[in-house]
Design an enzyme around this catalytic site. Structure first.
Site, PDB file in Angstrom:
ATOM      1  N   HIS A   1      58.097  61.157  22.692  1.00 18.12           N
ATOM      2  CA  HIS A   1      59.530  61.390  22.420  1.00 18.12           C
ATOM      3  C   HIS A   1      59.855  61.239  21.033  1.00 18.12           C
ATOM      4  O   HIS A   1      60.213  60.154  20.566  1.00 18.12           O
ATOM      5  CB  HIS A   1      60.312  60.488  23.423  1.00 18.12           C
ATOM      6  CG  HIS A   1      61.847  60.840  23.515  1.00 18.12           C
ATOM      7  ND1 HIS A   1      62.803  60.096  23.417  1.00 18.12           N
ATOM      8  CD2 HIS A   1      62.399  62.213  23.146  1.00 18.12           C
ATOM      9  CE1 HIS A   1      63.934  60.448  23.225  1.00 18.12           C
ATOM     10  NE2 HIS A   1      63.925  61.847  23.178  1.00 18.12           N
TER      11      HIS A   1
ATOM     12  N   GLU B   1      59.010  57.300  21.040  1.00 20.54           N
ATOM     13  CA  GLU B   1      58.688  56.581  22.374  1.00 20.54           C
ATOM     14  C   GLU B   1      57.366  57.142  22.759  1.00 20.54           C
ATOM     15  O   GLU B   1      57.429  58.404  23.187  1.00 20.54           O
ATOM     16  CB  GLU B   1      59.985  56.916  23.173  1.00 20.54           C
ATOM     17  CG  GLU B   1      61.125  55.836  22.547  1.00 20.54           C
ATOM     18  CD  GLU B   1      62.403  56.037  23.467  1.00 20.54           C
ATOM     19  OE1 GLU B   1      63.292  55.268  23.626  1.00 20.54           O
ATOM     20  OE2 GLU B   1      62.643  57.126  23.962  1.00 20.54           O
TER      21      GLU B   1
HETATM   22  N1  LIG Z   1      67.804  68.418  20.079  1.00 18.70           N
HETATM   23  C1  LIG Z   1      67.608  66.627  20.154  1.00 18.70           C
HETATM   24  O1  LIG Z   1      68.263  65.928  19.559  1.00 18.70           O
HETATM   25  C2  LIG Z   1      66.276  66.195  20.970  1.00 18.70           C
HETATM   26  C3  LIG Z   1      65.822  65.091  20.531  1.00 18.70           C
HETATM   27  C4  LIG Z   1      64.741  64.532  21.290  1.00 18.70           C
HETATM   28  C5  LIG Z   1      64.210  65.485  22.291  1.00 18.70           C
HETATM   29  N2  LIG Z   1      64.794  66.522  22.487  1.00 18.70           N
HETATM   30  C6  LIG Z   1      63.994  67.280  23.563  1.00 18.70           C
HETATM   31  O2  LIG Z   1      63.178  68.268  23.161  1.00 18.70           O
HETATM   32  C7  LIG Z   1      63.160  69.295  23.861  1.00 18.70           C
HETATM   33  C8  LIG Z   1      63.472  70.686  22.906  1.00 18.70           C
HETATM   34  O3  LIG Z   1      64.954  70.520  22.704  1.00 18.70           O
HETATM   35  P1  LIG Z   1      65.791  71.304  21.367  1.00 18.70           P
HETATM   36  O4  LIG Z   1      66.829  70.605  20.961  1.00 18.70           O
HETATM   37  O5  LIG Z   1      64.609  71.405  20.006  1.00 18.70           O
HETATM   38  O6  LIG Z   1      65.817  72.811  21.890  1.00 18.70           O
HETATM   39  P2  LIG Z   1      65.942  74.062  21.200  1.00 18.70           P
HETATM   40  O7  LIG Z   1      66.729  75.051  22.101  1.00 18.70           O
HETATM   41  O8  LIG Z   1      66.422  73.724  19.905  1.00 18.70           O
HETATM   42  O9  LIG Z   1      64.525  74.685  21.151  1.00 18.70           O
HETATM   43  C9  LIG Z   1      63.732  75.103  22.155  1.00 18.70           C
HETATM   44  C10 LIG Z   1      62.798  75.986  21.605  1.00 18.70           C
HETATM   45  O10 LIG Z   1      61.976  76.636  22.813  1.00 18.70           O
HETATM   46  C11 LIG Z   1      61.572  77.762  22.938  1.00 18.70           C
HETATM   47  N3  LIG Z   1      61.141  78.324  24.252  1.00 18.70           N
HETATM   48  C12 LIG Z   1      61.664  78.191  25.358  1.00 18.70           C
HETATM   49  N4  LIG Z   1      60.876  78.446  26.323  1.00 18.70           N
HETATM   50  C13 LIG Z   1      59.715  78.762  25.833  1.00 18.70           C
HETATM   51  C14 LIG Z   1      58.214  78.897  26.258  1.00 18.70           C
HETATM   52  N5  LIG Z   1      58.181  79.140  27.598  1.00 18.70           N
HETATM   53  N6  LIG Z   1      57.148  78.923  25.307  1.00 18.70           N
HETATM   54  C15 LIG Z   1      57.596  78.757  24.064  1.00 18.70           C
HETATM   55  N7  LIG Z   1      58.666  78.379  23.421  1.00 18.70           N
HETATM   56  C16 LIG Z   1      59.750  78.200  24.461  1.00 18.70           C
HETATM   57  C17 LIG Z   1      63.221  78.586  22.634  1.00 18.70           C
HETATM   58  O11 LIG Z   1      62.733  79.736  21.996  1.00 18.70           O
HETATM   59  C18 LIG Z   1      63.599  77.574  21.437  1.00 18.70           C
HETATM   60  O12 LIG Z   1      63.260  77.902  20.209  1.00 18.70           O
HETATM   61  C19 LIG Z   1      63.741  69.170  25.142  1.00 18.70           C
HETATM   62  O13 LIG Z   1      63.069  68.784  26.044  1.00 18.70           O
HETATM   63  C20 LIG Z   1      64.987  68.051  24.487  1.00 18.70           C
HETATM   64  O14 LIG Z   1      65.365  67.222  25.627  1.00 18.70           O
HETATM   65  C21 LIG Z   1      65.796  67.003  21.836  1.00 18.70           C
END
Ligand SMILES: NC(=O)c1ccc[n+]([C@@H]2O[C@H](COP(=O)([O-])OP(=O)(O)OC[C@H]3O[C@@H](n4cnc5c(N)ncnc54)[C@H](O)[C@@H]3O)[C@@H](O)[C@H]2O)c1
Length: 489
Positions: free
Chosen positions: A142, A154
């Site tokens: 994480h 994490e």
């Molecule tokens: N944004 C934050 O602050 C944060 C912090 C820590 C963890 N996270 C976790 O990270 C993960 C992603 O979050 P994010 O904010 O980057 O989301 P985001 O929506 O910015 O990005 C997700 C990306 O995944 C792509 N995607 C979707 N389905 C896919 C597939 N099957 N194959 C390949 N690509 C695919 C989408 O096109 C998109 O570009 C989540 O699990 C979230 O909980 C987010």
């Protein structure tokens, strides 16, 4: 077996994935970035180029280094290109069905020795692992946003994770220049679990009318030294994200403190998601700063309670006349606990105001149901004259700062006692993940275990909230005369 992680795959190049790909590439690993379709792939490439471009502009990278980093990343829309990756980390949207489907595919495509990792913020790593035929090789990794900057990772192990794998992944995180902490698989892990519980508590207290948004924000920022107050932070994280994480926490714990405060649901439904859309708790920019420091016109003041002499001396030095509690125009009761009983015993209960001095910068100004508006305003003025920021609040146990801080510290003790993270890891997770000046156990040592235990007892007596009761370990440490949890054998 010691693994070598040289080729990694990153699935999903959105906010997190693009940053994670950059982190791996910066550390010299070959990265294959996978996106859902060509348009998203181009956006992902754009994120990476943008981020490294900004680093170049700030002089943090040379043109050659930037080219080298970008040269290590291959972009594709085919998961099949991950067949020879040593480790694949997933950063697709936070939806369990999407993650399960992806891990089923990855399990089929990736070589048998490959480690599969998820960047999920709150979903069960165990459940994701269970969709594969290699649950022993699945971990959580994480990262925090923005991944290239935030030092914390994490590393989450489940009950099925192979012995030693979490340590190897932690060593990889160190190679990336990060600080890993090792955590068991509980909703929210360390940071989100402790942080969101505290933020939700602030929202509940706001709804209960304990104090205003700005007073609570000021109390935590200036009184505890946190980088920002809880409502500013909720707006920054996003109220929708906060709401979702709380729902996941509640689903696992059934602890009503994880039940999102109704105001969060209302704001999210109204499209007020925080800084990213519509504003959230903060909407209109209020004009002007704090009111000017004008000396209040108070005939005479009486100060009661522990520290009264010192505070009286400060007021006298500022030119205020003092008098007995029976005769004074304003009575200040220095206390961290309700003062209504004291007020009720005075001939003029409307003149009594509770005052809790927090740190060097804040004073909580508590009005009882009998306090007059003039008396409260006068005490706010006195507080400003002696160089503190007044935080107006109602007359409730532990007023504002301690009411928010102590349950958070208690949660940290329970978290440690449940065996899913160490004292050091919980402390560094909160310092690095939230930018807090110190971790909860460092704060406990500074405040004193007994003070916090007694504060929790007062909170429990007032609110009857089961999780405000001091953690049994905290109680035992105080009873045993142990001064720090670190002193345990
Ligand atoms: N944004 C934050 O602050 C944060 C912090 C820590 C963890 N996270 C976790 O990270 C993960 C992603 O979050 P994010 O904010 O980057 O989301 P985001 O929506 O910015 O990005 C997700 C990306 O995944 C792509 N995607 C979707 N389905 C896919 C597939 N099957 N194959 C390949 N690509 C695919 C989408 O096109 C998109 O570009 C989540 O699990 C979230 O909980 C987010």
């Amino acid at each position: 077996m010691t693994r070598s992680f040289e080729k990694v795959g990153v699935v999903g190049l959105g906010t997190m994935g693009a940053g994670i790909a950059e982190v791996f590439a910066r550390a010299g690993l070959g990265v294959t970035g996978v996106e859902a379709d060509p348009a998203a792939l181009e956006r992902g490439r754009g994120h990476l180029e943008g981020s490294t471009g900004r680093a170049l502009a700030k002089g943090r990278l040379t043109e050659a280094e930037r080219a080298e980093i970008l040269g290590r990343v291959t972009f594709t829309t085919s998961l099949e290109d991950l067949a020879d990756a040593d480790l694949v980390i997933e950063a697709i949207p936070e939806v369990m069905d999407f993650k399960r489907a992806l891990f089923t595919d990855l399990d089929r495509i990736c070589k048998p020795s490959a480690v599969l990792a998820t960047n999920t913020s709150s979903l069960s790593v165990t459940e994701i692992a269970a969709t594969t035929a290699r649950p022993g090789q699945v971990v959580g990794m994480h990262f925090f946003n923005p991944a290239p900057i935030m030092k914390l990772v994490e590393v989450i192990h489940t009950v099925t994770t192979e012995d030693g794998l979490a340590e190897e992944v932690a060593a990889l995180a160190r190679r990336l220049g990060k600080t890993p902490v090792s955590v068991g698989d509980r909703a929210g892990f360390v940071v989100n679990r402790l942080l969101l519980t505290y933020l939700n508590h602030a929202a509940v207290l706001l709804e209960n009318g304990l104090a205003t948004r700005d007073d609570i924000d000021a109390a935590m920022k200036l009184g505890v030294g946190l980088p920002m107050g809880p409502f500013t932070l909720l707006d920054l994280i996003g109220l929708d994200t906060s709401y979702e994480v709380l729902c996941v926490l509640f689903q696992e714990s059934r602890d009503r403190r994880h039940a999102p405060a109704p105001i969060l649901r209302e704001l999210v439904t109204a499209g007020l998601l925080g800084r990213k859309a519509g504003g959230g708790f903060h909407r209109d920019e209020e004009p002007g700063g704090p009111p000017p420091t004008v000396k209040p016109s108070v005939g005479s003041v009486a100060v009661l309670g522990e520290g009264a002499e010192e505070f009286t001396a400060k007021l006298s030095a500022a030119g205020f006349k003092t008098a007995s509690a029976e005769a004074a125009d304003v009575v200040v009761a220095l206390s961290r606990n309700p003062v209504i009983e004291l007020a009720a015993g005075l001939p003029h209960p409307e003149r009594l105001v509770g005052l809790h001095l927090v740190g060097d910068g804040v004073a909580e100004v508590a009005s009882t149901v009998l306090t007059s508006a003039e008396a409260a305003r006068a005490v706010e003025g006195l507080v400003r004259i002696v160089g503190r920021t007044p935080v107006r609040c109602r007359d409730r146990a532990e007023f504002v700062v301690d009411a928010l801080l102590y349950p958070y510290l208690n949660d940290a003790v329970r978290m440690y006692d449940s065996g899913y993270a160490t004292v050091e890891d919980i402390d560094s997770a909160m310092r690095l993940g939230c930018g807090y000046p110190s971790g909860p156990f460092e704060m406990l040592d500074e405040l004193g275990l007994e003070t916090v235990r007694d504060g929790l007892r007062a909170l429990y007596a007032e609110y009857r909230e089961p999780s405000f009761a001091p953690a049994p370990l905290l109680d035992q440490l105080v009873t045993a005369g142990v001064r720090s949890i670190r002193d345990l054998p």
